[in-house]
Write an enzyme that holds these catalytic residues in place. Structure first.
Site, mmCIF file in Angstrom:
data_model
loop_
_atom_site.group_PDB
_atom_site.id
_atom_site.type_symbol
_atom_site.label_atom_id
_atom_site.label_comp_id
_atom_site.label_asym_id
_atom_site.label_seq_id
_atom_site.Cartn_x
_atom_site.Cartn_y
_atom_site.Cartn_z
ATOM 1 C CD GLU A 1 -4.868 -0.219 1.847
ATOM 2 O OE1 GLU A 1 -5.738 -0.083 2.742
ATOM 3 O OE2 GLU A 1 -4.204 0.755 1.417
ATOM 4 C CG ASN B 1 -13.448 -1.475 1.934
ATOM 5 O OD1 ASN B 1 -13.709 -0.358 2.349
ATOM 6 N ND2 ASN B 1 -12.997 -1.691 0.710
ATOM 7 N N GLY C 1 -4.956 4.971 -3.386
ATOM 8 C CA GLY C 1 -4.212 3.740 -3.687
ATOM 9 C C GLY C 1 -5.025 2.489 -3.433
HETATM 10 N N1 TRP Z 1 -7.650 4.180 4.200
HETATM 11 C C1 TRP Z 1 -7.046 4.200 2.897
HETATM 12 C C2 TRP Z 1 -5.602 3.837 3.120
HETATM 13 O O1 TRP Z 1 -5.256 2.726 3.177
HETATM 14 C C3 TRP Z 1 -7.149 5.551 2.242
HETATM 15 C C4 TRP Z 1 -8.237 5.724 1.260
HETATM 16 C C5 TRP Z 1 -8.534 4.938 0.234
HETATM 17 C C6 TRP Z 1 -9.110 6.823 1.132
HETATM 18 N N2 TRP Z 1 -9.544 5.498 -0.505
HETATM 19 C C7 TRP Z 1 -9.900 6.633 0.025
HETATM 20 C C8 TRP Z 1 -9.284 7.964 1.861
HETATM 21 C C9 TRP Z 1 -10.854 7.552 -0.375
HETATM 22 C C10 TRP Z 1 -10.232 8.874 1.475
HETATM 23 C C11 TRP Z 1 -11.006 8.676 0.360
HETATM 24 O O2 TRP Z 1 -4.762 4.620 3.364
HETATM 25 ZN ZN ZN Z 2 -4.035 3.464 5.206
#
Ligand code: TRP
Ligand code: ZN
Length: 879
Positions: free
Chosen positions: A303, A270, A266
């Site tokens: 996010e 970062n 989704g």
């Molecule tokens: N940390 C992301 C979230 O908000 C999850 C995520 C996005 C992710 N792209 C990814 C996890 C690619 C593994 C691979 O939940």
């Molecule tokens: Zn997350």
């Protein structure tokens, strides 16, 4: 299958041999040949068990150019280059390491690391993508301050974005330019990001509670700015909400969201530079449904909230993933509840949990929210870690109260800001801030499987008591045959014959302070709670607000359920009474096998819902929706999906016939024709309108065909247009409508995703060959995850009839796609392979066909660890 691969174990955690204080990166961007220069300031980690351990950096699919230590170039004998590692022995206590390497972003179809999408550059580093950019200690407990200098052609890549604040820019020869970014916060490599290309921005400002001004920016491809207003407004709302609810402010000058159409998930949090799937950014009423608008609000919130729960405080290792994900899902759910309808939000979240997480918890991939081992971490971004993880966080709030929960959060940030920590650290902050013993509660982190609560109620007329006896049990899951009792917050109420709520006084308590709803602490395998002062037999309202992620069994009569539908004041419990009734009925119909007829009692209850003016349309819509086929699937052994679908459809048709006039009146009342506006209230109205429409569409009357085509043609928004189209393509003349829609929207990728999904979900004959043909459509691309999910994913995960066709062709198609995708994008392949997870639940014929396809995938040489893990665990379930 004999192949063995070595899993990573949670208990094997050791601190890194080196720490990195600073990272200076320079990117010379070229599509097929990007050069990465990395300068690392390293020091030995005193916490590591051996004093002279070598430095072992991760690196995948990289071409190494050179390595320097403290300015001196290493000769090939001074380091060891493995397939996925770069080992440098004999380093001093402190060192400066300079590495140059190249990568090929254009050929990167995995969408992990640095890649090209629509001619622009993007990165995705979570969980382990940074190692596909440069050699690094690619683990979340290594936190460093990053600077990023991006050098690129000025015409093709006018916009160059990085983490943190932009500190400089300039021109170079050959039409190139550079921009330098500094991120003042320490972060793990998974939060690194870079974007370069032709993008435009929609921007606004937010003033924080302490008076700081933050630039809020949404970056998209030229021509898409008019679809960014909702995402931008959601970001600003999220900033305000986190200040008010948790006292948390944004910490950089600029918060950027960038949309990309090729993305595995989704969105990604970062630092300062969130990268989003276009699906969770781009929306205007003509192209996006209410559900899309809701999704954008939730994902933007999610996010943004990660900036504190994930970034400022991050995970020590990937087994702790739920520390950030469960907590951040909880925060985004609360955000959506506070700015929209709390009741609708809660019921929708529970539905998702039951339809996606409960099956996972009952199947071959079952794992605790804090897993103990994995082959491939990407397989653990699951409904369990996210959705059940959120329920576990919600239980702290239920046990400690909102204030107590806030105290725990405050202590968590006070203790751990700038650190990489564990789920235990979070639980301890909650415990210490509240002086509340959470020892038993922590079992929610270590035990997999959905607990079962079996409850009995005994009314004693003479003693004027009502006794609730609660028994808890938990099923065996892979690797966990036995379970210990959980600490379960169990919210209950009691209704008298008139539907009034009774005061709840437990034996031995002072009746004066009694409330009408309270949380019982269930801790034992069996426990009895005796309520006093009860003068007639009450109807219990149980698991209010879904106070724990459990399955509940109480021997309600049908009359009691209908009574709760009419009287329960807890919106979740009220909806749940209807759901329990409908599940029970559908399972009876499935067993009986005759053409379903809606019982009078149900017809009467639905009629009341449709005609009472004071009810919230959104909640009525939720109550009128039958439990999904995928949810019922889980409750039947040796399931025959065709039979299940026939029963589900048959009951829908019967209800439509019995309630024709009430549905029609309600439809007309809700179908107001006022111009579209996205709000919780308006979306609720539209959802009732369109639930009524979906029932009416079952009636084979020319008038209904006209109703549908009128709504389709006159709609000023995608919610109404798509609801009509969905029903129209179930009738003769489907092609005309599909062509009309495609002609109108062929240039809008996200709208075409809906067009693909509608066709993949059809229960009409010929759907598989249509899906196969659609894979050749110019708007389809096997390398684009949104397209794969819309067409192939919808077919394999949600089309109960066509996917489960008795000839097994649906399964063969799915296996072919898994093998095809595995070569391009293992993360997406593994998610597709999960469509075989529940094979042991099917009737013997289909079970054998599915097993054969699983075995065919498993035999494939060179299978990715992603797909291998899913398929091998699924096959073990049959042993
Ligand atoms: N940390 C992301 C979230 O908000 C999850 C995520 C996005 C992710 N792209 C990814 C996890 C690619 C593994 C691979 O939940
Ligand atoms: Zn997350």
């Amino acid at each position: 299958m004999t192949e063995q691969r070595t899993a990573i174990q949670r208990l094997d955690y050791t601190p890194p041999a080196f720490l990195i204080d600073r990272v200076d990166l320079t990117f010379e961007l070229e599509e097929t040949h990007t050069r990465v220069l990395s300068r690392l300031v390293l020091k030995r980690n005193p916490a590591h068990p051996t004093a002279d351990a070598p430095l072992v950096l991760n690196g995948e699919e990289l071409s190494l150019e050179s390595i320097k230590v403290d300015g001196r170039q290493l000769t090939p004998g001074e380091y060891e280059l493995g397939d996925v590692t770069l080992t440098i022995p004999n380093l001093p206590a402190e060192a400066i390491l300079e590495i140059a390497n190249t990568i090929n972003p254009l050929s990167n179809t995995t969408l992990s690391g640095l890649y090209v999408s629509s001619g622009n550059f993007f990165t995705q580093c979570e969980a382990e993508g940074f190692r596909r950019i440069t050699y690094y200690l690619d683990r979340p407990d290594v936190m460093a301050k990053f600077t990023t200098t991006i050098v690129a052609d000025k015409t093709r890549y006018p916009v160059l974005l990085g983490n943190g604040n932009r500190v400089g820019q300039g021109n170079l020869d050959k039409n190139r330019h550079w921009v330098k970014w500094v991120d003042p916060f320490k972060k793990p490599s998974y939060l690194f990001a870079l974007v370069a290309g032709k993008l435009v921005v929609l921007a606004d400002r937010h003033t924080t509670a302490s008076g700081k001004t933050v630039n809020v920016e949404v970056w998209v491809e030229p021509g898409e700015q008019d679809k960014c207003h909702h995402a931008l407004a959601s970001a600003k709302a999220a900033m305000k909400w986190d200040e008010e609810r948790f006292g948390l402010e944004y910490d950089l000058d600029t918060y950027m969201i960038v949309a990309v159409s090729d993305f595995n998930m989704g969105a990604m949090e970062n630092k300062g530079l969130n990268i989003f799937n276009t699906k969770y950014v781009l929306a205007k009423p003509e192209t996006a449904t209410d559900v899309d608008f809701d999704g954008i609000e939730a994902v933007v919130g999610h996010e943004y909230f990660h900036n504190w729960t994930g970034n400022r405080v991050t995970c020590r290792d990937w087994f702790q993933l739920s520390l950030k994900e469960g907590l951040t899902v909880f925060r985004d759910q609360e955000f959506s509840s506070d700015i929209g309808s709390r009741a609708v939000q809660r019921i929708s979240n529970v539905r998702v949990l039951r339809e996606r997480q409960f099956p996972e918890d009952a199947g071959p991939q079952a794992h605790p929210i804090r897993p103990d081992s994995y082959l491939e971490i990407n397989n653990f971004y699951t409904a369990t870690v996210y959705e059940k993880g959120s329920e576990v966080v919600r239980m702290y709030q239920t046990l400690l109260g909102r204030e107590g929960f806030r105290k725990g959060m405050d202590l968590y940030f006070k203790r751990h800001d700038g650190q990489a920590v564990t789920c235990d650290d979070f639980a301890n902050a909650m415990q210490d801030a509240n002086q509340f013993d959470l020892t038993q509660f922590k079992r929610w982190y270590s035990q997999a499987g959905t607990p079962q609560l079996t409850v009995e109620g005994v009314f004693d007329q003479a003693a004027q008591t009502f006794a609730l006896t609660v028994r808890q049990s938990a099923p065996a899951t892979p690797g966990q045959p036995e379970k210990l009792p959980y600490h379960i917050p169990f919210a209950v109420g009691l209704l008298d014959q008139n539907g009034s709520e009774l005061k709840l006084t437990l034996q031995g308590e002072d009746a004066a302070e009694a409330a009408t709803s309270r949380v019982l602490h269930v801790r034992e395998a069996e426990q009895t709670f005796v309520f006093t002062g009860i003068s007639s037999k009450p109807v219990p309202s149980l698991l209010r607000d879904f106070s724990a992620p459990v399955k509940l069994d109480y021997p309600y009569t049908d009359d009691e359920l209908v009574f709760l539908i009419a009287h329960d004041t807890d919106p979740f419990a009220r909806w749940e009474a209807g759901n329990t009734y409908l599940v029970r009925l559908l399972l009876q119909l499935y067993r009986a096998g005759d053409t379903p007829k809606a019982p009078e009692q149900l017809v009467a209850a639905f009629a009341r819902l449709l005609t009472q003016d004071r009810l919230d349309p959104a909640l009525v819509a939720l109550m009128l929706e039958l439990p999904s086929e995928n949810y019922l699937f889980e409750a039947i052994n040796d399931v025959d999906p065709a039979r299940l679908h026939a029963v589900h459809h048959g009951l829908t048709q019967s209800l439509a016939r019995e309630l024709r006039s009430q549905l029609f009146a309600a439809y007309q009342k809700q179908h107001t024709g006022v111009p579209y506006r996205y709000s919780a209230e308006e979306a609720g109205r539209r959802s009732l309108q369109n639930v009524c429409l979906s029932y009416l569409a079952e009636l084979d009357e020319p008038m209904m065909a006209e109703l549908l085509s009128n709504q389709y043609r006159r709609a000023d928004n995608m919610t109404d247009r798509l609801a009509a189209l969905k029903a129209l393509i179930q009738r003769d003349g489907a092609e005309t409508w599909l062509d009309d829609f495609a002609t109108m929207w062929q240039d809008d990728a996200l709208v075409m995703d809906k067009w693909f999904a509608l066709q993949a979900l059809s229960d009409r004959p010929g759907t598989l060959s249509r899906v196969q043909k659609l894979m050749e459509h110019p708007a389809f691309a096997i390398t684009n995850p949104n397209k794969v999910r819309s067409l192939i994913g919808a077919f394999c995960h949600s089309n109960l009839v066509a996917f489960h066709a008795a000839d097994g062709y649906g399964y063969a198609f799915a296996a072919d796609r898994v093998l095809q995708l595995d070569k391009l994008n293992p993360q997406i392949a593994a998610r597709m392979a999960a469509c075989f997870n529940r094979w042991t639940r099917l009737e013997p014929g289909r079970r054998a066909l599915m097993k054969a396809e699983l075995e065919r995938i498993a035999r494939e040489p060179g299978l990715s660890s992603d797909t291998f893990e899913i398929v091998s665990k699924a096959l073990q379930a049959g042993q």
